[in-house]
Design a protein around this motif. Structure first.
Motif, PDB file in Angstrom:
ATOM      1  N   MET B  51      47.264  48.142  39.171  1.00 20.73           N
ATOM      2  CA  MET B  51      45.988  47.920  39.834  1.00 20.73           C
ATOM      3  C   MET B  51      44.973  49.007  39.517  1.00 20.73           C
ATOM      4  N   LEU B  54      42.712  48.308  36.486  1.00 18.93           N
ATOM      5  CA  LEU B  54      41.532  47.467  36.750  1.00 18.93           C
ATOM      6  C   LEU B  54      40.688  48.020  37.893  1.00 18.93           C
ATOM      7  N   LEU B  56      41.486  48.196  41.064  1.00 21.79           N
ATOM      8  CA  LEU B  56      41.574  47.295  42.211  1.00 21.79           C
ATOM      9  C   LEU B  56      42.197  47.991  43.414  1.00 21.79           C
ATOM     10  N   ARG B  85      33.268  45.173  36.118  1.00 27.83           N
ATOM     11  CA  ARG B  85      33.275  43.733  36.343  1.00 27.83           C
ATOM     12  C   ARG B  85      33.280  42.968  35.030  1.00 27.83           C
ATOM     13  N   ARG B  88      36.926  43.206  33.718  1.00 28.19           N
ATOM     14  CA  ARG B  88      37.903  42.407  34.452  1.00 28.19           C
ATOM     15  C   ARG B  88      37.805  40.946  34.035  1.00 28.19           C
ATOM     16  N   GLY B  89      38.946  40.370  33.680  1.00 28.13           N
ATOM     17  CA  GLY B  89      38.957  38.962  33.322  1.00 28.13           C
ATOM     18  C   GLY B  89      38.629  38.736  31.862  1.00 28.13           C
ATOM     19  N   MET B  94      44.711  40.044  35.120  1.00 28.80           N
ATOM     20  CA  MET B  94      45.872  40.396  35.931  1.00 28.80           C
ATOM     21  C   MET B  94      46.374  39.153  36.648  1.00 28.80           C
ATOM     22  N   PHE B  96      49.292  37.817  39.662  1.00 24.93           N
ATOM     23  CA  PHE B  96      49.917  38.406  40.831  1.00 24.93           C
ATOM     24  C   PHE B  96      51.248  37.755  41.158  1.00 24.93           C
ATOM     25  N   GLN B  97      51.902  38.369  42.135  1.00 23.82           N
ATOM     26  CA  GLN B  97      53.263  37.980  42.481  1.00 23.82           C
ATOM     27  C   GLN B  97      53.376  36.558  43.033  1.00 23.82           C
ATOM     28  N   SER B 102      47.500  33.114  45.484  1.00 19.13           N
ATOM     29  CA  SER B 102      46.578  33.812  44.592  1.00 19.13           C
ATOM     30  C   SER B 102      45.429  32.925  44.129  1.00 19.13           C
ATOM     31  N   MET B 168      43.468  33.150  34.010  1.00 17.33           N
ATOM     32  CA  MET B 168      43.304  34.527  33.575  1.00 17.33           C
ATOM     33  C   MET B 168      43.163  34.640  32.058  1.00 17.33           C
TER      34      MET B 168
END
Lengths: 293, 320
Positions: B51, B54, B56, B85, B88-89, B94, B96-97, B102, B168
């Motif tokens: 994290m 990024l 986050l 920004r 990111r992406g 990223m 997630f679990q 999500s 993503m």
């Protein structure tokens, strides 16, 4: 491999399958409240057709007549038909209440979202201000405002809205605080969404339900407040048929002509009760922990 | 070629119990196109590392006190919010679990992928929608054109995770950080999701940081592995070396605690004790209270990274 059913279904089929909707139509008080509210809206919309007389038509040959066939709710000291005045009064009550709630909703949601999302000093500032507004007795605060900006219905709307948005800000802030930690919001940040987009696309939809419930429960409070201010002479000015104003005009004749004050009072009672029933119902519907049998 | 380099990263959380030094000087390199596994037990700082790349990590309470994160030759820690920004992406993505939470529950999958494409490569409604359908097809969602109109709750867990990957990767980033992407999925679906990821990685030539505590997944998919313990990276090596010839006592303990079908093992080894409280980390090497081979020096000074050759790096006094 079989693909699950994905073909589009009609609106009515989906509505009948909707859990909230099923809960709502089984909630009897809420349906009762909704029916009365719809009736009130129809009365307000078609007031000129329903009322037998104009709300300011005076007739000095029939002053303070008892309720009867000609004057359903009797007449007041100027010979005006109380039934017609109460019918026209529904327009004022509903309009003022909806305006007040919309203004409160906008102020409260914007401030609450900013406070919850940005936190830090923004939150301290907005929350402190919210608590301050909330701590004042609303009637006193509204009276103070009206003394400053003058009497009249528009000023009443402004005064009530300015004193009543605090619960909307609080509830929105609380919801945003919990929702902004959710993973889908974090995922939104991770694909590069702006703060504005996070607020509008991700957080706004999640705060609608509690605010809708609060709005429904705020309408009766706004109606009562309008009536109270008009009763005290700060709101609608004569000859406006505001329910609170009629109530006040009948006050001096309470012993001889009970009908002048009673009927607008009953109208206020029924209206606030109906909105409260609806609001309670919506609260139950949107509460996932509560199941309606 | 190095795509991402983390140099001496220190990150702390200010909690009520005091300062928690969650990352204590992380050094990490990711090459273009490779898959790096980041393993370790819960709370060792794997996710926070991912994290922090990024940015986050919520600040406060988190705070990066030292270090650099160099991506494509630029230090990310010096970037403004707006510049981050853009990254990111578009350049770093990223996943997630838990895929089920999500995705935004109030929009269709297609709408969300379209939003991601639109954010970084605006190109008009119809070609954006083509991109949406293409990216859903690339993660092997059957009938992508009509599935794009589904909401997340109409997808299964595995499909949600693939949808998330589609979203993503729709902007073709050069680095994907996958934070336990398969932990919430069952084993057959895990394999499917990992395969989709591996195929797309090859196709796009992107690097992946796979954060996991599943050693099996690491052996299956990664080129190199970094082992974390209590905010430190204790050992980095390529996959074969790490599994065949682990050097750090923690790595050895970790591998010894996993049953393996190809070895005759009567007993699994255990690592005595538990993870230290990061508000009061042990002096010297953070692993020494649980280490069977701890020496005096381990209690005094923190070990530095030693290169044993071929990029096999270990932070342990045994080899100093």
């Amino acid at each position: 491999m079989t693909t699950p059913e994905t073909k589009p279904t009609s609106f009515w089929v989906r509505l009948q399958a909707n859990r909230s909707w099923r809960k709502f139509i089984r909630h009897k008080p809420a349906l009762f409240g909704l029916a009365i509210i719809i009736l009130l809206i129809l009365i307000a919309a078609f007031a000129p057709a329903i009322a037998p007389f104009g709300y300011e038509t005076q007739d000095f040959s029939s002053i303070r007549l008892e309720p009867g066939a000609n004057h359903l709710f009797g007449t007041d000291k100027f010979g005006r038909d109380v039934f017609s005045r109460v019918v026209y009064g529904s327009r004022i009550a509903l309009m003022v209440a909806s305006l007040v709630v919309v203004i409160e909703l906008v102020i409260g949601v914007i401030l609450g979202m900013l406070a919850g999302y940005f936190g830090g000093w923004v939150d301290s500032l907005i929350s402190g201000f919210t608590d301050m507004v909330w701590a004042f007795p609303p009637l006193i605060l509204a009276l103070g405002f009206i003394s400053a900006i003058g009497a009249g219905l528009v000023n009443v709307v402004v005064a009530i809205a300015i004193t009543g948005w605090a619960p909307f800000a609080r509830i929105t802030r609380a919801k945003v605080l919990s929702m902004k930690e959710r993973e889908f919001v974090e995922a939104g940040v991770a694909i590069g969404e702006t703060d504005f987009n996070i607020l509008i696309r991700y957080l706004l939809p999640t705060i609608l339900a509690p605010n809708l419930v609060l709005a429904t429960l705020t309408i009766p409070a706004a109606i009562l407040m309008t009536s109270a201010l008009s009763f005290l002479g700060f709101g609608a000015q004569p000859p406006s048929p505001d329910w609170g104003a009629i109530l006040n005009e009948g006050r001096e004749f309470l012993r001889d002509a009970w009908w002048i004050s009673t009927f607008p009072g009953v109208a206020i009672l029924i209206t606030t009760l109906a909105f409260n029933f609806l609001g309670d119902g919506l609260r139950d519907v949107f509460d996932p922990k509560q199941t309606v049998k | 070629m190095t795509l991402l380099e983390i140099k001496n990263l220190h990150l702390q959380f200010n909690s009520d119990e005091g300062l928690a030094l969650v990352l204590d000087g992380i050094n990490l390199k990711v090459q273009k196109g490779e898959t790096l596994g980041l393993v370790g037990e819960s709370g060792c700082g794997k996710s926070v590392t991912g994290m922090s790349i990024l940015q986050l990590v919520p600040t406060p309470p988190g705070e990066i006190t030292q270090g650099e994160i160099i991506f494509d030759g630029e230090n990310l820690l010096g970037k403004s919010t707006k510049e981050m920004r853009e990254i990111r992406g578009r350049k770093i993505a990223m996943i997630f679990q838990d895929p089920m939470v999500s995705l935004n529950p109030v929009y269709t999958i297609g709408n969300q992928i379209a939003e991601a494409i639109d954010l970084h490569q605006p190109k008009g409604i119809s070609s954006t929608w083509e991109g949406v359908v293409d990216s859903l097809a690339s993660v092997q969602i059957a009938d992508p054109a009509s599935r794009a109109h589904n909401y997340p709750h109409q997808f299964s867990g595995g499909m949600c995770q693939r949808g998330m990957i589609a979203m993503m990767l729709s902007c073709r980033p050069s680095l994907l950080i996958a934070d336990e992407p398969t932990t919430a999925l069952d084993v057959t679906v895990q394999a499917q999701v990992l395969k989709v990821m591996a195929d797309l990685q090859k196709e796009l030539g992107m690097a992946v940081i796979l954060i996991t505590h599943n050693i099996g997944v690491v052996a299956e998919t990664c080129d190199r592995v970094a082992v974390m313990y209590a905010g430190n990276i204790v050992e980095t090596a390529d996959v074969e070396t790490l599994f065949e010839n682990p050097q750090h006592p923690y790595t050895r303990g970790l591998l010894g605690s996993i049953p393996r079908a190809d070895r005759d093992m009567n007993e699994l080894t255990i690592i005595e004790g538990s993870v230290p409280n990061l508000t009061k980390p042990p002096q010297g090497c953070r692993f020494h209270p649980r280490c069977k081979e701890a020496m005096d020096i381990c209690r005094q000074t923190k070990p530095t990274d030693l290169d044993l050759g071929d990029g096999h790096i270990v932070a342990c006094h045994l080899y100093g």
